[in-house]
Design an enzyme around this catalytic site. Structure first.
Site: not given
Ligand code: ADP
Length: 156
Positions: A16, A40, A89, A126
């Site tokens: 992130h 959620k 990703r 995450s």
């Molecule tokens: P996760 O998918 O890790 O549970 P979130 O819902 O918090 O995370 O994701 C928020 C945004 O961050 C989304 O656009 C997701 O694609 C992106 N994201 C999550 N992890 C990564 C990563 N390792 N590299 C790039 N973008 C990421």
């Protein structure tokens, strides 16, 4: 132009932060929207997720953290000049996010800008951080020290 970066951030990872830093270099301002969804189940409370993100972004000048509940298009519409930012990703992220981006554009006229994950974080989520931390693994390659500490306390 403002970039709105929505997510659960449960908890924030280096993946992130990589997206936030890169977006901060492109846009005037990055608004990180910590999503609140009463349906959620999160590991961390809304305040904990926002606090971890705030500390993680301390060194980045043009980043602001907000909470948001609802449709992200409604958040974007509050700004006169803003787009959504998403990290991609994998092909499955791409397919899912393309569908959402199209819906946001069709329903709210909101554009989405995609940044590809840096290779070192392209398999990081995450979920992985939570799963490994819950088994006592060292996750310091994946998340900032203050997040690792809170995870250790949570799973003690
Ligand atoms: P996760 O998918 O890790 O549970 P979130 O819902 O918090 O995370 O994701 C928020 C945004 O961050 C989304 O656009 C997701 O694609 C992106 N994201 C999550 N992890 C990564 C990563 N390792 N590299 C790039 N973008 C990421």
């Amino acid at each position: 132009m403002t970039a709105i970066y929505p997510g659960s951030f449960d908890p924030v990872t280096f993946g992130h932060l990589d997206i936030i830093r890169r977006a901060a270099g492109i846009f005037d301002e990055v608004v990180v929207a910590v999503m609140v969804n009463s349906e959620k189940r999160y590991l961390f409370s809304d305040a904990e997720r926002a606090d971890m993100m705030t500390r993680a972004c301390e060194g980045i000048a043009n980043v602001k953290i907000v909470y948001f509940e609802g449709l992200t298009v409604d958040l974007v519409r509050r700004y006169s000049d803003a787009v959504l930012i998403k990290g991609v990703r994998s092909a499955s992220d791409f397919d899912y996010e393309a569908m959402i981006a199209e819906a946001n554009r069709a329903s709210g006229g909101v554009e989405t800008v995609f940044l590809f994950a840096s290779p070192e974080y392209s398999r990081l989520s995450s979920l992985v951080v939570r799963e490994f931390a819950s088994q006592g693994a060292d996750v310091s390659n994946w998340a900032p020290d203050h997040v690792c500490k809170i995870l250790r306390e949570r799973f003690q």
